[in-house]
Structures are given as structure tokens and as C-alpha cells.
Design an enzyme around this catalytic site. Structure first.
Site, PDB file in Angstrom:
ATOM      1  N   HIS A  14       4.289   9.419   3.802  1.00 46.99           N
ATOM      2  CA  HIS A  14       2.819   9.329   3.814  1.00 46.99           C
ATOM      3  C   HIS A  14       2.376   8.910   5.209  1.00 46.99           C
ATOM      4  CE1 HIS A  14      -1.094   8.235   1.591  1.00 46.99           C
ATOM      5  NE2 HIS A  14      -1.342   8.180   2.892  1.00 46.99           N
ATOM      6  N   ASP A 250       1.745   5.146   5.251  1.00 46.78           N
ATOM      7  CA  ASP A 250       0.278   5.268   5.308  1.00 46.78           C
ATOM      8  C   ASP A 250      -0.237   4.751   6.647  1.00 46.78           C
ATOM      9  OD1 ASP A 250      -2.306   5.946   4.532  1.00 46.78           O
ATOM     10  OD2 ASP A 250      -2.625   4.105   3.386  1.00 46.78           O
TER      11      ASP A 250
END
Length: 345
Positions: A14, A250
Site C-alpha cells: 500500500h 500507506d
């Protein structure tokens, strides 16, 4: 005491790279540490077609420094909208470069305005994804203004995720950047068609980090940091050896001026020391022996991709993270700016 770690090169499942000069600034941090990364499609102009994904992939590859060419593979995603067609999913699958489709509830996070307003509008598209075994990556928060921001993930499980999995039992789903004990327990209790990524910052920080010593905008992300009991549940899950929890940073860079403002952006930049952060976390938990599986094995296994064959090494050596770094002509404050990290690539 372990002074050196050598293990299979990890992947980041991610990642936000942005585009243009900003991307050129941050891409090397990821490419030096990870062999592959799942690239998020929420650019200012979202990546909604296979053609756009191919063009974005080409820009990423052309931005790699010469010494990293051939060492990093971007894995592309499409941005799911109310109007994404089953035919587009078929094209994406046939392309061989699109690995997944990302669900952003409209308004849930940065550049999510074009996201899904009602999951029922995507039924035919989700059915095609189930048929072709195209994974769905989920930003798991409801955007109902009546729901407390700290409860958005928990409510999403009941309102959206459980009905989704009941309707499409064959759909492969990744519950992205989980932040709560409830999310951990849900993934553990459900079929092997669902997995979850866990970020370094949600493993290291609880919501006190937003307010200690004053408001800390560089610790603001979505989903927001949660209570200590949730952080502990995430650490337990990540270090448990459970094969459906794996690494996803992320990492989300924003210029300093967009973080330190009256209406600051959500996102934490961690790519500059991502695998080093995870090593610290696993060492503190007494589970360094499980880092390789979490970082390098469980992700590709879930996606049906081969594990990497090359290795990286980390040395037990303290170094200081800079206070700021260059970011496409702006400045960027990285996670734990000015602090020491005890592992070094």
C-alpha cells in the site's frame, strides 16, 4: 543480541507515490527497500482506466534513478467509481499490469471525492471482479457524519464489509491499513478470502501522538490513530505469524505547507525508513524471527505472486532521520523527523 538481519527483499502492499517531480523525490526511498509496491490510484486526476494505469506505470519506471532501474516493480490499481464498468475490469485483468481495484468511500480520505457513493451502484462491476478473481482493496471507513471519526472503521465492518462479503463470497478483499482491535478480530474470524495490511505508524503511535506537546499535524492520517488498546492489538496481529496480515506502509507524502495549515492534509510519510521501522517494532515485541514472513512472504502469497528471490540486510546501527527532505520543489517532514532509528539499511 542480533546485530544484522538478512532476509528476503520485502514488498509494500500500500503506497502513495504522487506524480511528477514530487514522485521523483520519494520513489527512491521505496525502491531501495522494496522489490514491489501496490501503487494507490488516488492522484488529483484518479487512475480509473487501464490505459491511465499503464501510463502512470510508465511514468514511475521512467522516474527511477539509474542505479535502481530493474530493481523495482510498481503494481498498479484502478480507482473504483460509481461508473466503473465490468468491461473495464476485464480490460484491467487482461492487461497483466493492474493487480487490484481500490474502493474509496467518497470523501473518506485524500483525493477520494470521485469515490463510491453507494456500493450498490457497483454490483455488476464487483460481480465481474469476483468472476475474474480481481482483488478489491478497501479503505474501510464509513463517511456518515453522524458516526464518530474514531468509530468509522468499526461501523464500516458491520454496515459495508460484512454485507459485501455475503453478497460476493468469492471476492478477494484486502482490508487496508487497519487500525482497530475489531478489524483484527474480524480478519481472524473470516474466510481466507480477506487479508489486511498494517502500517508502521499505526503500529508505533496511538492517538496521544496527535496532541502531545501541542497539535502534531505530521501525525494526522486517515484512518486516524486510535487508542493504545488498538495499537497493541495491531502489534499482536502483525507479529503473530498469521498469514493474512502483511506489510503496507500507506506512506503518503504531502508538502510541509499542506500539513502545517489551517486545514491540513491527512497522510504520514514513512518510506524513508519503512522497513527499519518495522524491524524496530518486531524487535520490541520479541518477534524479529517473524518479520520476514510479514514483510516478504504473506503479501505475495495472498495475491498469488511469486516471492522475491533477492535479499536485503539491516544493521543494528543508530542513525538520525532528517528534520525535512526535498519534495518536488517543496519540503516534506518525514515520520519521526529528527529522531534516532536503531536499524539501518
Amino acid at each position: 543480541m542480533t546485530n544484522k538481519l538478512t532476509f528476503t527483499r520485502p514488498d509494500d502492499w500500500h503506497l502513495h507515490l504522487r506524480d511528477g517531480k514530487a514522485m521523483q523525490s520519494v520513489l527512491p526511498d521505496t525502491a531501495r527497500r522494496f522489490a514491489r509496491a501496490m501503487i494507490m490510484p488516488n492522484l488529483k486526476l484518479p487512475v480509473v482506466t487501464t490505459e491511465q494505469a499503464a501510463a502512470y506505470r510508465a511514468r514511475i519506471l521512467s522516474a527511477l534513478p539509474q542505479e535502481l532501474v530493474g530493481q523495482f516493480e510498481p503494481l498498479m490499481t484502478l480507482y473504483l467509481t460509481d461508473t466503473t464498468t465490468p468491461e473495464e475490469i476485464s480490460r484491467a485483468k487482461a492487461s497483466g499490469i493492474v493487480q487490484a481495484v481500490k474502493l474509496y468511500p467518497a470523501g473518506a480520505t485524500t483525493h477520494s471525492d470521485a469515490g463510491v457513493t453507494d456500493i450498490d451502484r457497483c454490483k455488476a462491476t464487483l460481480a465481474m471482479m469476483e468472476k475474474l478473481d480481481m482483488p478489491l482493496l478497501v479503505h474501510g471507513e464509513v463517511v456518515d457524519p453522524a458516526v464518530d471519526i474514531f468509530d468509522r472503521e468499526k461501523i464500516f465492518i458491520d454496515r459495508v464489509l460484512i454485507p459485501l462479503l455475503q453478497r460476493f463470497p468469492g471476492l478477494r478483499v484486502v482490508f487496508e491499513h487497519i487500525t482497530t482491535r475489531e478489524a483484527v478480530e474480524f480478519v481472524q474470524s473470516i474466510s481466507n478470502r480477506i487479508a489486511a495490511t498494517i502500517t508502521a505508524h499505526h503500529l508505533m503511535l496511538n492517538r496521544n501522538a496527535l496532541f502531545t506537546g501541542g497539535l502534531q499535524p505530521h501525525h494526522y492520517c486517515l484512518p486516524v490513530l486510535k487508542r493504545e488498546i488498538h495499537r497493541q492489538a495491531l502489534v499482536a496481529a502483525a507479529t503473530s505469524g498469521h498469514s493474512r496480515f502483511f506489510l503496507g506502509t500507506d506512506s503518503a507524502p504531502h508538502p510541509l505547507k499542506d500539513k502545517e495549515s489551517a486545514c491540513g492534509c491527512a497522510g504520514i510519510y514513512s518510506a524513508h525508513a519503512a522497513i527499519e521501522f518495522y524491524a524496530e517494532i518486531f524487535e520490541q515485541a520479541g518477534r524479529l524471527d517473524r518479520l520476514e514472513a510479514f514483510a516478504s512472504f504473506y503479501g505475495p502469497d495472498f495475491y498469488g505472486l511469486p516471492r522475491n528471490t533477492d535479499q536485503i540486510s539491516l544493521s543494528k546501527e543508530s542513525w538520525q532521520i532528517p528534520g525535512e527532505v526535498e519534495f518536488g520543489g517543496d519540503r516534506l517532514v518525514p515520520l519521526r523527523a529528527g529522531e534516532q532509528v536503531c536499524w539501518r539499511l
